[in-house]
Every structure is written in C-alpha cells, then in structure tokens.
Design a protein around this motif. Structure first.
Motif, PDB file in Angstrom:
ATOM      1  N   ASP A  35       0.819  -1.219   0.000  1.00  0.00           N
ATOM      2  CA  ASP A  35       0.000   0.000   0.000  1.00  0.00           C
ATOM      3  C   ASP A  35       0.856   1.273   0.000  1.00  0.00           C
ATOM      4  O   ASP A  35       0.325   2.374   0.080  1.00  0.00           O
ATOM      5  CB  ASP A  35      -0.948   0.005   1.209  1.00  0.00           C
ATOM      6  CG  ASP A  35      -0.204   0.083   2.538  1.00  0.00           C
ATOM      7  OD1 ASP A  35       1.056   0.152   2.536  1.00  0.00           O
ATOM      8  OD2 ASP A  35      -0.870   0.064   3.593  1.00  0.00           O
ATOM      9  N   GLY A  36       2.174   1.110  -0.079  1.00  0.00           N
ATOM     10  CA  GLY A  36       3.036   2.290  -0.180  1.00  0.00           C
ATOM     11  C   GLY A  36       3.587   2.767   1.155  1.00  0.00           C
ATOM     12  O   GLY A  36       4.466   3.636   1.183  1.00  0.00           O
ATOM     13  N   ALA A  40       9.820  -8.006   2.433  1.00  0.00           N
ATOM     14  CA  ALA A  40       8.573  -8.735   2.232  1.00  0.00           C
ATOM     15  C   ALA A  40       7.949  -8.472   0.870  1.00  0.00           C
ATOM     16  O   ALA A  40       7.281  -9.341   0.309  1.00  0.00           O
ATOM     17  CB  ALA A  40       7.581  -8.362   3.341  1.00  0.00           C
ATOM     18  N   SER A  41       8.160  -7.278   0.344  1.00  0.00           N
ATOM     19  CA  SER A  41       7.436  -6.905  -0.873  1.00  0.00           C
ATOM     20  C   SER A  41       8.371  -6.211  -1.866  1.00  0.00           C
ATOM     21  O   SER A  41       9.319  -5.531  -1.478  1.00  0.00           O
ATOM     22  CB  SER A  41       6.284  -5.952  -0.530  1.00  0.00           C
ATOM     23  OG  SER A  41       5.778  -5.325  -1.699  1.00  0.00           O
ATOM     24  N   VAL A  42       8.060  -6.364  -3.140  1.00  0.00           N
ATOM     25  CA  VAL A  42       8.824  -5.682  -4.185  1.00  0.00           C
ATOM     26  C   VAL A  42       8.343  -4.249  -4.386  1.00  0.00           C
ATOM     27  O   VAL A  42       8.858  -3.540  -5.249  1.00  0.00           O
ATOM     28  CB  VAL A  42       8.706  -6.427  -5.538  1.00  0.00           C
ATOM     29  CG1 VAL A  42       9.241  -7.832  -5.417  1.00  0.00           C
ATOM     30  CG2 VAL A  42       7.267  -6.411  -6.043  1.00  0.00           C
ATOM     31  N   ALA A  43       7.375  -3.828  -3.599  1.00  0.00           N
ATOM     32  CA  ALA A  43       6.724  -2.537  -3.872  1.00  0.00           C
ATOM     33  C   ALA A  43       7.699  -1.374  -3.860  1.00  0.00           C
ATOM     34  O   ALA A  43       8.583  -1.270  -3.015  1.00  0.00           O
ATOM     35  CB  ALA A  43       5.636  -2.290  -2.822  1.00  0.00           C
TER      36      ALA A  43
END
Lengths: 308, 308, 308, 308
Positions: free
Chosen positions: D22-23, D274-277
C-alpha cells in the motif's frame, strides 16, 4: 585584408543568410544586405553564426556565402563562424575562409564540454588545428551551448592562446563577467576585445562595464552604432534614450527560435533582403506576430521622431 | 477561503521570501510585503515559488511562511508553490497549506521528464497524490526546468484533470502557445486560466493573445495592474506606454540568478521588506549593479511623470 | 548493390575508422578491417557512426572512407551514418554515399529535440530531404543524444515513413521497448528491422524480446554472430554461455569515451587495423588499462577453450 | 556510535527502502533487510540514497527509517543520504540523523552546477551548513546528476574540507579517476576513502586501482564482500572468477530506472524484504523481465556451485 585584433572596437553585425523562397541562397540579397549593414554604420560583419543558419548550409555553400560577402564588403572586416562537430571540419573551413580574406573565425564550445579543463583543452586543440596566425573569436553563449565558462577559465584560455583576440560575450547574466574580465586585465592579463551579443538587450550597461562594442544582429544596427557612439562620448542618458526607443522591439526580436523570423521580417521590410525565407527547420511569422511587430515598429518610429 | 478557478483573472504577484541579515525568516517583513503587494493592486499572491527561494526553506519554515502570509492576506487568494523532488513531500505540504487556507498549489515538472507521456503521467500522479479537490496550477517554465510541454500535451493534461485550473505560463518564446491554447478552447476544450510569468517582459502581447493576467514578481506590481486594466479597456497604446516606461528596469530584473537580488533591492528600497538578504547560495548586488539600477529607477520615475 | 529492408536480420558491425599515427586515414587498414569483420561472420557493416569518429572527418574524407569500404565489401551491405547539424549536409552526404552504393543511411536525432512532435517532425524533414527511396535507419541512443523517444512515437514515425526500415536500438534500459514495438506490430503496425547496440551488453535478452540482430562494434564480432545463431536455434543456454565468456571484456569496452580506445587496441591486437590511433579529442589507453584488458583477454581465451 | 573516516574500508551496501504494497514504509522489513545485509558480510550500510527512493519520502519518514535502521544495526556504521534541493533541508536532516547516531552523511551535487568553482563553492556551503564535525561523503555520480567533477577539483575540495572523508565513486568511466586521486595522495594530498558504486560492475578493476571497497546495492552483497576479500589477498583470478559468476545478473540489475525493480525482486526472493513494492513513480517487473532474471539466477547458482 584586415584582421581583427585584441583592440578591435565597434559594431560587428551578426548577418543573416538570405534565402530565396525555394530555399536556395539568395546571392543578390547577400549584396544588398552587406550594403545595408555598412550603410547603417557597421564596422564589420560576422557571418555564418547561429542566427546565420550556418548549420543548415553545406560546406560549399558556406564558402560561397563567405566569398560573396567578402567581395561586397570591400575590405571591411568580416568574421566567419566555423563551429562544427569536429576539428577536421573546423580546420578545413577556417583555411578556406581565411584564404578568401576573412578577418578571423569564431568558434563556440560544443555542448558536451563540462569541466574547466575540458573547455580549456577544447580551445587548445582548436588553436592547434587552425594555426596560431588565425585570429579567433571565442563565443561564450551558455543559453544555447549549455557550456558555462567562468571568468578565470576564460582568462586562462586567453593567456594560453594569444591568437584568441576577441570574446563574443553573450552569457546571461553577463555584466559582472565583463567587469571581472576587465579587472583581470587591470591586474596584468593581456587584453582581449569584448563584443557583446544577446540581441543588444544590455548594450548600454555592457559598454559601461568595459565592452568594446556589439556583435549581434538586431535588425536596426543603427541603434547599436548610435549607442556605442553616445556611450563613447559619455552621453549616457542620450545613449539610454536611444536604446529605450528600440527596446520594445529588441525584446520582441530576442525570442529564442522565433526571433530569427522577426529579424528577417524587419530586414525584408527595410529592403535589406528580398525574402523572409528560412531553411528548415523554421517557424514562420504568422499574422498575429506580424501585427505585434508592426505595432512596435510604428511606435518606435514615433519615439525616434520625438528624440529628433 | 477563496479558491482559484479556471476563470481567475488579474495579477498574482510572485512574492519573495523576506529574510533577516542572519538568514532567519523576517516575519514582520512578510506582513509589510503582503500589504505592499495588495496596496499596489495585486489580486492575489503566489508564494514559495522559485523566486521565493522555496527550496532553501525547511518544510516547517514553508508552512510558517504560508500561515503568516495567509493571516495577513485577509481572505485574498494565495497560491503556494509545492514543487518537491517526490510526491510524498508534495502531498504533505499541499495538505498543510490547503488546511491553512491556500487558494491552490503550484507544481513545476521535474527536470528529468522528457516524453509527452512522461509529462502527462507526472501530472496524473500529482493529482492523485494531492486529491482532485485541490486547485492546481501547472507551471510551464522550460528555461529553468528544461522540460518542454507542447500545447497539445498541455491540452490533454487539462482535459484529463479538471482540478488543474490554471497555467502559469512562462515558456519563452510563448506567445503562440497562448494562441494555440485559446484556439483549442474555441474548438471545445475546457477553459483554463492563463497567468503569465517571465518577469512581465511580454505582458502586453500576452494579454492580447488571450492571457488572463500576470503571475510574476516584478518589483513594481502596479505596472502589471495598470497594463492589465488598460488592456482590458482596449487602450493598447496606453498599456504599451505604461509598459515601456518600466521596460528598461524590467529587462534588468529579468536576469537569471542575478535578478532576485535586483528585485529584493528594489522592494527594500520601496519599503516592502526590511533587508535585501537572500539565503545561500546567493549573488548580492554590488556597487556597479546598484548604480545601474538606480540610473534606471531615476529615468523610470521621469518617464512615469511624463505619462502623468 | 543491396539495400537494407524492414526484414534485414543479422549482425551489422559498427566499424571504426582506422587512422595512421599521424592522424591521416589509413586506407590499407580500411581494407583489412572490412575483411576482418566479414571473416568473423558479419552480415553487413555500419560506418561513420559515433564510434566511427564520423564528426572528426571532413565530408570529403567521409565520402572517401565510404568509397573504400564499399569497394572492399564486395556487394555486402554497408550502412552509412549521415547525422549532421543540418539537413543540407545530411542531404548532400546521403546522395553521395547512396550513389556510391550504400545500403542505407543512419540518422540520430539532434540533442535539441524534446517533445514527441519535435522528434516526429525532425524525421519527417529528414525523409523529405533525402527522398523516400533511401532506406533510413533511425538511431535511438538517448545516453548520447539526450533525446528520449517513446515506443508509440517511434511507431507513429514508422507508420508515417515507410522508408524508415530499421531501428538501431540502443535505449538503456531498452528491453521493454523491443517488446512494445513488436507488440504494436502484432496489432497491425508495419514491421521494422530492429538491430541492437549498446556494445552487445544485452544481446541475449534483446534477441528473445524480438530483435533481429546486432548493430554494434564489440571487437569480437564472432560473439554476436554466434549468439545470434544459437539464439535463432533456440539454444538459449549455449547462447548465454558464449555471451558470458565475452561479457567481462564487453563490459570493459562499453565505457563511454574510453571504450573506443579499448576497441581499437583489441582490433589492432587482432590484426584488423594497423594502429590504435584516434583523431583528437581522444583518450589513449595507458599501461594500467592495457594490463586490465590483457588480463580479461587471457581469461576470455581460457573460457572459450573450455566451451570448446 | 562509529563515524566513518578517511580510512574506512570495506562494503557499505546501498540499502533499499522497503515498502508495503500500500506504499507505507515496511518497518519489519527494515529490520530483516538490515539483518540480511550484515549476515552477508556488509561492513556498513548507506540508506536514503537515490536507489533508496529517498526523494519519495517525507522528512519525517526519512528520520523514522534512519532511526529504525540504526537501532537494528547494533552499532555498525550507517551513512545517510541527505541530498536535498536546499541547504536548510540538508542541515535539518543532517542534524536529525547525526543525533540519532549516523556514521556520516552523503551529498550529491545539484544538477545545476557546471563550473569547477560552482562545484567547490557548493561543497563549501554544505560543510558550513552541516558543521565540520560531521563526516561527509561526496557522491560523484555524473550519469544521474549531470555534474562532472575533474579529479583536480575533487582534490581541491578534499584539501579545503577535512570533514569530507569519503568519495562515493560512480563516475563512468571512472577507473582512471581512482588512479589520479591516489596519485595525488602519493604526491601529498591528504587521503580520502574511496568506495565505488555503479552496481559493482567494475569492482575488480576499481580495487586494483586503489579503491577501498564498494558502496553499492547489488542484491548479492556477498559478491562484493568476497571480491574485496580475495582482492585484498592478492587472489586476483579468484576474485575475477567470483565476479564473473555474478556479472550477468549484475549487468541486468544495472539498468537505470528498471534496475531497482530487479533489485527489490531479488531481495524479496531472498527473504530480505517482504514486498517488491516501490513508491510511485515506479516501473514494476513484468513477466518477461522476471523470466530473464530467473534464468540468470539459475545459471548463477550453477556457476557458484562449480566454483565451490
């Protein structure tokens, strides 16, 4: 033929290159334009600069324009822009135009230069290429080239290369640069001639800061001639009065890209050249712009009459 | 508090940020400056733009300047520049200043943008970040940002984002861009307000091309107010007369980098702010430049008196 | 003589221009270099590109190099770079080299271009200048030109000008651009040949994304030839094995500015040219760099032997 | 807390900033990432650099990421990038992160700088702003900043400001610059630590030229650690063997803009985050790119096993 020197003063008009409507060079207009500029009081000409559409010419055309201009100039000095992507082309064109009788050549730095040493190194290779006997004008025009040259870097280049006799000054802002360069001369650095560009927009201040004159192409060269004369006489208010009368149009002509169309329109209107044609890529003057120019010319005429 | 809209007209002065000689923000001068601008006829203010030294402030300082300006503005519209390297900072500052009562925010494109799609994509993410209820001014200033936005790209952005209600126009040259944008509206594209920058140097022509007014910071806002009024009345020669009287100084103030020192000098001289101080990096006005400015101010005064 | 088409595939080596130690063009080395490239499996050559030091040649030298290369190429296709600051020079050089038998010409966009329309407009005037019968390669090389061309802008240019038959692809990153261009063809846009540059550093991936081959100058063209062959056979691991063996040197050669010295050093070492000389401005390879290159070549040799 | 000095050596990993889908900042991943980097042998970290998406954070977020990283680093050195458009923001953030225990701060030059004096003047004001007791890293990254700094200009800056203890070297090409800087030290200029960037693509050569280690963010920090160790032992072939095993992926990760997506993909795959964001603007990795990365990782694994 005369050569420019470090003591050259006055007004060298940046000449346009006249084209016919079909894009060919208009040789007859070269003649009439040369006559026009000298009739208006120019001390010399500079041809094949950026505003002379030099990159749009083939080399043989550049040489032909030089030949024709020199023939018509009748012994008055003509500087030739020889900037090119590589040294070989600069050397070849320089030799050709100096053989024809040019008074010197002008070179702007390529936009890839960044550090002080890169800039100094570039002019060293240019001087080595064209030879130390050719008077060279360094064109300092960051707005177009993207290359910023500090006053002390200019000074180091001037010291290293006596054949660089002139600075075409068009940094913006640039008034303090003139003062800095003249201060360095007062402290012992050899003199160079400084002629100013930027369409003449700061000519009064430039002269008071120590510039030797103008090298720019405003379509009313008599403004530059008059301002230089009045300024030399110390008649600063009269110089500014004359300048102010032309300023609204000068400002309008000094629009990057669009300005050349204005300049050619006015020159054609004044009979200096036959056609407003530019080679591609070009932005022609549309009706709205022509109306704006005419409005300014009419007002300018009235102001000049009021000045007497 | 009032919000700017696509129909906003008039003169929004680009405000400087007043500093004390020690570099701190001069809050008292914020008040006197706001009074000065509105006394001279401004319709609104734009704070924290490039000439407002916005990048030199911390975010808390930016918010404090906004708070103080809005308090003094007494309900008159104040646009706030919120350009920043990233969207998070833009979003955070926008929320803060809109909560305080700003009339809208202004964002210039980051200099890394090149293609039309990159530019359009940037404004899409800005609108998504700040929300569609915040009136947004798109600042089109290629000389400083290096980003060129074609009229049709502007049009596509305006169509896509109704919250972009205003263009701060300072492309150079830019007259035809105004005509193109108004032509597109005549063909059905929704209207945006166009306020022009560039120090006011083309204000007369910009208004005749369809601009709604000025958004720039020339230290004599009454010039812009007067020219807008006369132009709206169709008194084009009178508008140009007024413009011409100020033009020599306007031109002098419009020097990149150096111009802010001129502007602050004149504003301090006129009593609008207490000190000419800028935050670093800054180039102060030296004696030669001050003499040039004073020479121009004295002449300007005489011309204005002659105009009556 | 053969012309390139939208279906051209394979390896076009970007040729260096051989100079003698005194800076003159080394015509004998032009011959040996042409032989070398074709012996290593090249399908064609591209001469007078950026890495061919084209801007350092006079136009007559450029034509002479073209004539000599074409004579030696024996009917195999040779593309000639004709980028120049103006259209007249592009037109003149294009006519000369096509008359000599070139397979097409290549033009990179001038660095002043910014908006999509400016880029499209530029290629329109180029096509008008050189004529629609001349096969044109569009060189897309933002790292050097500063001009970014979006895939859809490329597509619009290809649709408008069937004579643009090939893209020299060296955007970086550029893999997705290849995919986007091929996707557009799958949706109906006419095909263009895509040959990739960037020193070959992404050749394996580029081929899998749909490129037709390579147009770059790595001093071991057999790598590119081998990778293209293995990739076409679907032997992706073998292609990558071959690529990996050369990658450390390829990476070393792909240093802006310095890379050409490496390339000429290796070509001279391999007997393709007689001298490493470049025309000024040039950065020669010093002892430390030569040691690094030799270390990499020795390791490369061992790896190739291990591959069998 | 430890401070960096002119004698600092080793591997400082350029850390990413972990985000949730979610940024929002993913604080838990900050912890796991710090553990991961140190587990792989890092000597220190550098956070909030360009590849750490620093411009996309608000200042309070930047401080929070610093606090969390420092808490997890357990006394090992962490450098913090504090580049900002203005000095006030640089000063404010520097004070905050040094108070939290940072080992030093890093500043890249703003892209508007051109002449040698402008660059030197900029670092003088930075040092005056942050104070001479704060260890400063000068980031020399022309590919991104557009600012070219000659070795002698770097030397003059180092001499003038003893608090500049480290150069983050990522000029390209840059090998000779390392040699030049070390030569100047041999002639008496004070020493600075040189840690190299550019994704590690020239690490072997950089170390042999005299660099003290790496400061870059390749997703396999153990490569950099191993190469530095082997190089220090004089095992140059073994160092190059290890380097070569990783080079195909290193090259793939070193794509401007697109590379960060690759890096985050690999770090997530390895369990570091955890995330590629990424925060906007961001280009996600699509299926074609993921397939390319996976192909390279599988081959890399086999090569490393073969190395033993």
């Amino acid at each position: 033929m005369p050569l420019i020197t470090a003591n050259t003063k006055g007004v060298f008009v940046i000449a346009v290159t006249p084209f016919r409507d079909d894009g060919a060079i208009d040789h007859a207009s070269v003649d009439s334009m040369v006559d026009f500029y000298f009739d208006k009081g120019a001390d010399g000409l500079t041809i094949l600069g950026i505003m002379g559409e030099a990159p749009k010419l083939t080399q043989s055309e550049a040489i032909e324009v030089t030949r024709r201009t020199l023939a018509r100039a009748g012994g008055r000095p003509v500087v030739v822009g020889v900037s090119a992507p590589g040294l070989a082309a600069i050397g070849e064109l320089t030799k050709a135009v100096m053989d024809l009788g040019a008074a010197g050549v002008m070179v702007a730095p390529p936009s890839s230069l960044r550090t002080d040493d890169q800039i100094a190194g570039y002019y060293r290779t240019v001087v080595e290429t064209i030879g130390t006997e050719v008077p060279l004008v360094l064109q300092d025009y960051p707005l177009t080239t993207g290359v910023q040259i500090a006053p002390k870097t200019l000074g180091a280049i001037f010291e290293a290369h006596p054949s660089i006799v002139m600075l075409k000054h068009e940094d913006w802002p640039g008034l303090q640069k003139i003062s800095d360069l003249r201060d360095a001369e007062a402290r012992g650095r050899r003199r160079v001639s400084i002629l100013c560009g930027n369409g003449g927009l700061f000519l009064v201040e430039e002269l008071r800061r120590g510039a030797d004159g103008a090298m720019t192409g405003f379509a009313y060269p008599e403004m530059m001639v008059g301002v230089c004369r009045l300024s030399a006489e110390g008649a600063h208010d009269a110089a500014q009065d004359l300048f102010d009368a032309y300023l609204p149009l000068m400002r309008y002509e000094q629009q990057p890209g669009a300005g050349l169309a204005v300049r050619k329109y006015v020159l054609a209107r004044r009979g200096a050249i036959a056609s407003v044609a530019q080679r591609r890529p070009a932005v022609p003057l549309n009706a709205a712009a022509i109306a704006e120019v005419e409005f300014l010319i009419a007002r300018q005429q009235r102001k000049l009459e009021a000045l007497g």
